[in-house]
Design an enzyme around this catalytic site. Structure first.
Site, PDB file in Angstrom:
ATOM      1  N   ASP A  37      46.449  -3.746 -45.791  1.00 34.96           N
ATOM      2  CA  ASP A  37      46.011  -2.386 -46.137  1.00 34.96           C
ATOM      3  C   ASP A  37      44.655  -2.075 -45.488  1.00 34.96           C
ATOM      4  O   ASP A  37      43.767  -1.476 -46.113  1.00 34.96           O
ATOM      5  CB  ASP A  37      45.963  -2.172 -47.661  1.00 34.96           C
ATOM      6  CG  ASP A  37      45.894  -0.693 -48.040  1.00 34.96           C
ATOM      7  OD1 ASP A  37      45.941   0.170 -47.140  1.00 34.96           O
ATOM      8  OD2 ASP A  37      45.786  -0.400 -49.248  1.00 34.96           O
ATOM      9  N   HIS A  39      36.603   3.041 -42.968  1.00 32.96           N
ATOM     10  CA  HIS A  39      35.847   4.238 -43.383  1.00 32.96           C
ATOM     11  C   HIS A  39      34.472   4.191 -42.750  1.00 32.96           C
ATOM     12  O   HIS A  39      33.903   3.110 -42.568  1.00 32.96           O
ATOM     13  CB  HIS A  39      35.716   4.312 -44.907  1.00 32.96           C
ATOM     14  CG  HIS A  39      36.957   4.769 -45.590  1.00 32.96           C
ATOM     15  ND1 HIS A  39      37.435   6.057 -45.492  1.00 32.96           N
ATOM     16  CD2 HIS A  39      37.847   4.097 -46.360  1.00 32.96           C
ATOM     17  CE1 HIS A  39      38.553   6.172 -46.180  1.00 32.96           C
ATOM     18  NE2 HIS A  39      38.835   4.996 -46.720  1.00 32.96           N
ATOM     19  N   PHE A  72      38.654   5.513 -51.127  1.00 33.97           N
ATOM     20  CA  PHE A  72      39.320   4.232 -51.318  1.00 33.97           C
ATOM     21  C   PHE A  72      39.562   3.526 -49.985  1.00 33.97           C
ATOM     22  O   PHE A  72      39.925   4.163 -49.007  1.00 33.97           O
ATOM     23  CB  PHE A  72      40.693   4.463 -51.979  1.00 33.97           C
ATOM     24  CG  PHE A  72      40.621   5.009 -53.372  1.00 33.97           C
ATOM     25  CD1 PHE A  72      40.147   4.222 -54.413  1.00 33.97           C
ATOM     26  CD2 PHE A  72      41.060   6.301 -53.649  1.00 33.97           C
ATOM     27  CE1 PHE A  72      40.108   4.716 -55.720  1.00 33.97           C
ATOM     28  CE2 PHE A  72      41.029   6.801 -54.946  1.00 33.97           C
ATOM     29  CZ  PHE A  72      40.551   6.019 -55.979  1.00 33.97           C
TER      30      PHE A  72
END
Ligand code: ZN
Length: 433
Positions: free
Chosen positions: A310, A314, A328
């Site tokens: 995953d 960011h 998230f």
């Protein structure tokens, strides 16, 4: 003509159930032959590059079936090229990219765009399309068209499909086209505004929590839908004890359900949130020790089929905020192998063979990827792993464009040291020469 020879004492090929000495003879982008004995450097073509892995593990290339590459849309955070470089450095020869890009991967055009960009990347990219158009949860995407363009699964990952009728329709289409549906299982009414696992820690920290039942309820629903539509369902980033139990029971009943766990969910607990490191803000949230124990049990007994990262890059501006504002996601590609070896293999949860099964043959089987291990004619994708190499996670060495990892400074044991994709060495530690 043989271009590359990779040999060693410790080949582990889970596709062909082989562990032992071996030699791979690679010609251009294909495996010309595989022999179950070490190659002698003096009796092979001197023009071929010769890699002797010694007692390090030689495995068919690793697959990460859950990766966010951010292109198109957030090329400041990651691109297809940099994401693939991170994959290569992490030991992965193939990644499956999630559709929550901008625009969303909901049409043939976007699928084609990604595939054309990945022609020049250092890892293979398999595209996963969205279930709903623009991830709006209302109308189905152009699923048939996307299958024609080459998608390997559909999902609205990042969001849950809250409308059970739409999910049913998506599953029926997917079943028709022979691809699985990947479920990001989250009841978005129960999880609304939550940032961390709901429990003691969320109360102590005074942060709105996401209860474990937000996941369990949708996992249960999607198992029922899978049974009803007779379509394979794959549970992404399973994180709760309740979900693991549901998947285990469904498998016992013969329902075609599979699941993946991420390194952060099987290695971290919500206790760590006391540090207020926003890199720990992920969805689903890191949970409690009881959940981690259940994940270990599920990995061990085969309830959980795959390890997937995953990987979710960011920018620092996005993450350098308060918990409640932080988006998230954390990086995963470059730490996945090290974390899996450290927290699963070296702690006795899985054997090395068991781990490699979850990173090679199982994702390949679920997504019908074109891999079949070390056989003549197969794709020349290889990962060499030093299971005992100790190293410290250093953000300045990341190939990813982003830096949002809570593992920076962690000492891990085990690392991919050489990655070969399409017959070319795309990553190599100095120790590999
Ligand atoms: Zn997700």
């Amino acid at each position: 003509m043989i271009d590359l020879i990779v040999t060693g004492d410790n080949v582990i090929d889970r596709y062909n159930d082989y562990s032992g000495a071996g030699a791979l003879y690679i010609s251009d982008d294909k495996i010309e032959s595989f022999e179950k004995q070490k190659a002698d450097p003096d009796s092979v073509d001197k023009n071929a590059r010769f890699i002797d892995a010694g007692d390090k593990i030689i495995s068919p290339g690793l697959v990460d079936m859950h990766v966010h590459l951010r292109e198109p849309g957030r090329e400041d955070e990651e691109t297809i090229i940099t994401g693939c470089e991170a994959a290569s450095a992490g030991g992965f020869t193939a990644v499956c990219c999630m559709p929550n890009t901008r625009p969303v991967i909901d049409s043939q055009e976007v699928v084609r765009f990604i595939l054309s960009r990945s022609r020049f990347s250092s890892a293979r990219v398999f595209v996963i399309g969205s279930i709903s158009r623009d991830l709006d949860g209302k109308q189905l995407s152009e699923i048939g068209d996307m299958v024609d363009a080459g998608i390997v699964a559909i999902t609205d990952d990042g969001k849950s499909v809250m409308n059970a009728q739409l999910m049913r329709n998506g599953m029926e289409y997917a079943g028709m086209f022979g691809i699985p549906v990947i479920s990001h299982a989250e009841d978005m009414n129960l999880s609304k505004n939550g940032k961390v696992n709901e429990g003691y820690i969320s109360t102590v920290l005074g942060i709105k929590g996401i209860p474990s039942i937000a996941e369990d309820i949708i996992v249960a629903r999607d198992i029922y839908l899978s049974k009803f539509t007779n379509t394979p369902i794959h549970i992404a980033h399973i994180s709760t004890k309740g979900s693991v139990n549901l998947v285990r029971e469904a498998k016992e009943e013969g329902i075609i359900v599979t699941a993946e766990a991420t390194p952060h969910h099987f290695s971290l607990t919500d206790e760590l949130l006391r540090s207020f490191d926003t890199n720990l803000i992920v969805n689903p949230p890191i949970r409690t020790q009881a959940d981690v124990d259940a994940l270990h049990e599920g990995l061990k007994d085969g309830t959980i089929d795959c390890v997937a990262s995953d990987h979710a890059p960011h920018s620092p501006e996005e993450k350098d905020v308060e918990f409640n504002q932080a988006p998230f996601g954390m990086l995963g590609l470059e730490t996945s192998v090290g974390l899996s070896l450290t927290y699963l293999v070296h702690k006795g949860v899985l054997t090395i063979e068991g781990l490699l099964e979850k990173m090679t043959v199982n994702p390949t089987r679920i997504l019908k990827l074109p891999y079949n291990g070390f056989q003549a004619g197969s794709l020349a994708d290889v990962t060499i792993i030093d299971p005992d190499l100790e190293w410290i996670v250093d953000a300045s060495k990341f190939r990813s464009k982003s830096r949002n990892s809570p593992y920076v400074g962690y000492k891990l044991r085990g690392k991919a040291v050489c990655t070969i994709c399409n017959g070319k060495v795309v990553y190599s530690e100095n120790s590999m020469g």
